[in-house]
Motif scaffolding. Structure first.
Motif, PDB file in Angstrom:
ATOM      1  N   UNK A   1     -45.364 -67.647  60.877  1.00  0.00           N
ATOM      2  CA  UNK A   1     -46.332 -68.296  59.991  1.00  0.00           C
ATOM      3  C   UNK A   1     -45.670 -69.124  58.901  1.00  0.00           C
ATOM      4  N   UNK A   2     -44.389 -68.967  58.717  1.00  0.00           N
ATOM      5  CA  UNK A   2     -43.678 -69.775  57.740  1.00  0.00           C
ATOM      6  C   UNK A   2     -43.296 -71.135  58.292  1.00  0.00           C
ATOM      7  N   UNK A   3     -43.422 -71.306  59.614  1.00  0.00           N
ATOM      8  CA  UNK A   3     -43.042 -72.577  60.247  1.00  0.00           C
ATOM      9  C   UNK A   3     -44.037 -73.658  59.862  1.00  0.00           C
ATOM     10  N   UNK A   4     -43.532 -74.803  59.509  1.00  0.00           N
ATOM     11  CA  UNK A   4     -44.397 -75.918  59.132  1.00  0.00           C
ATOM     12  C   UNK A   4     -44.447 -76.983  60.215  1.00  0.00           C
ATOM     13  N   UNK A   5     -43.626 -76.850  61.220  1.00  0.00           N
ATOM     14  CA  UNK A   5     -43.529 -77.849  62.274  1.00  0.00           C
ATOM     15  C   UNK A   5     -44.493 -77.506  63.414  1.00  0.00           C
ATOM     16  N   UNK A   6     -45.150 -78.520  63.949  1.00  0.00           N
ATOM     17  CA  UNK A   6     -46.043 -78.343  65.087  1.00  0.00           C
ATOM     18  C   UNK A   6     -45.228 -78.008  66.337  1.00  0.00           C
ATOM     19  N   UNK A   7     -45.759 -77.199  67.261  1.00  0.00           N
ATOM     20  CA  UNK A   7     -45.037 -76.924  68.501  1.00  0.00           C
ATOM     21  C   UNK A   7     -44.910 -78.170  69.389  1.00  0.00           C
ATOM     22  N   UNK A   8     -45.682 -79.191  69.073  1.00  0.00           N
ATOM     23  CA  UNK A   8     -45.628 -80.443  69.833  1.00  0.00           C
ATOM     24  C   UNK A   8     -44.810 -81.503  69.109  1.00  0.00           C
ATOM     25  N   UNK A   9     -44.022 -81.065  68.156  1.00  0.00           N
ATOM     26  CA  UNK A   9     -43.121 -81.955  67.419  1.00  0.00           C
ATOM     27  C   UNK A   9     -41.699 -81.618  67.875  1.00  0.00           C
ATOM     28  N   UNK A  10     -41.199 -82.380  68.849  1.00  0.00           N
ATOM     29  CA  UNK A  10     -39.880 -82.088  69.408  1.00  0.00           C
ATOM     30  C   UNK A  10     -39.251 -83.334  70.007  1.00  0.00           C
ATOM     31  N   UNK A  11     -37.956 -83.219  70.288  1.00  0.00           N
ATOM     32  CA  UNK A  11     -37.202 -84.275  70.959  1.00  0.00           C
ATOM     33  C   UNK A  11     -36.425 -83.630  72.092  1.00  0.00           C
ATOM     34  N   UNK A  12     -36.418 -84.279  73.249  1.00  0.00           N
ATOM     35  CA  UNK A  12     -35.659 -83.746  74.371  1.00  0.00           C
ATOM     36  C   UNK A  12     -34.969 -84.866  75.138  1.00  0.00           C
ATOM     37  N   UNK A  13     -33.809 -84.550  75.642  1.00  0.00           N
ATOM     38  CA  UNK A  13     -33.084 -85.455  76.523  1.00  0.00           C
ATOM     39  C   UNK A  13     -33.027 -84.892  77.938  1.00  0.00           C
TER      40      UNK A  13
END
Length: 172
Positions: free
Chosen positions: A95-107
């Motif tokens: 619950x302390x996470x502020x980042x969305x699970x759909x906020x990512x970068x992948x190669x």
């Protein structure tokens, strides 16, 4: 009689000009549509575009119009997702996470584009190193309108509506 002939000729010339202008406008619109379809096709083929999300549709709940710029940037060597998440979580969450699970970068991802209905495309992106997102299914119309469905392993699915646009390369 001569006046009638001159008037009749002027009216016929005027009507001919209107008809040819209308036909020219139709040809121009058809050409513009063909150009747009060709541009969208080249973006999809080159795997170099941005999906811009305009609204989110969680599995349960109401549609939400997005006021900030949320997007998915697709390149030949990377996928950068910056999307919000609204929905149900099936596992424990930090619950302390502020980042969305759909906020990512992948190669590391699988990319598959196939022709869809009515000159559109169906694109599947499967990130290999982002365990939360199983797949991103993008349906693109020939005019660039798009719908993105995101399936997750630990959350309820969510969809986004928006459009495809050219990827802008930042200059250094």
């Amino acid at each position: 009689m001569k006046r009638f002939f001159v008037l009749k000729t002027a009216v016929l010339l005027f009507m001919g000009a209107l008809i040819s202008t209308g036909l020219f406008a139709q040809e121009t619109k058809a050409q513009q549509k063909a150009d747009k379809v060709a541009k969208i096709k080249s973006l999809i083929d080159s795997q170099n575009y941005v999906f811009v999300a305009q609204n989110a549709l969680p599995m349960s709940g109401r549609m939400r119009n997005l006021t900030s710029e949320y997007n998915v940037i697709v390149g030949a060597d990377s996928v950068i997702s910056y999307l919000p998440y609204f929905g149900r979580v099936y596992t424990s969450v930090d619950y302390g996470a502020t980042k969305s699970p759909l906020d990512f970068k992948t190669k590391s991802f699988d990319y598959n584009a196939t022709p869809g209905k009515k000159d559109g495309w169906n694109i599947t992106i499967k990130p290999k190193d982002h365990r939360s997102v199983q797949s991103m299914n993008l349906s693109v119309s020939s005019e660039g309108y798009a719908s993105l469905q995101v399936t997750s392993s630990d959350r309820s699915p969510i969809s986004f509506n928006g459009y495809i646009t050219e990827r802008k390369v930042k200059k250094k």
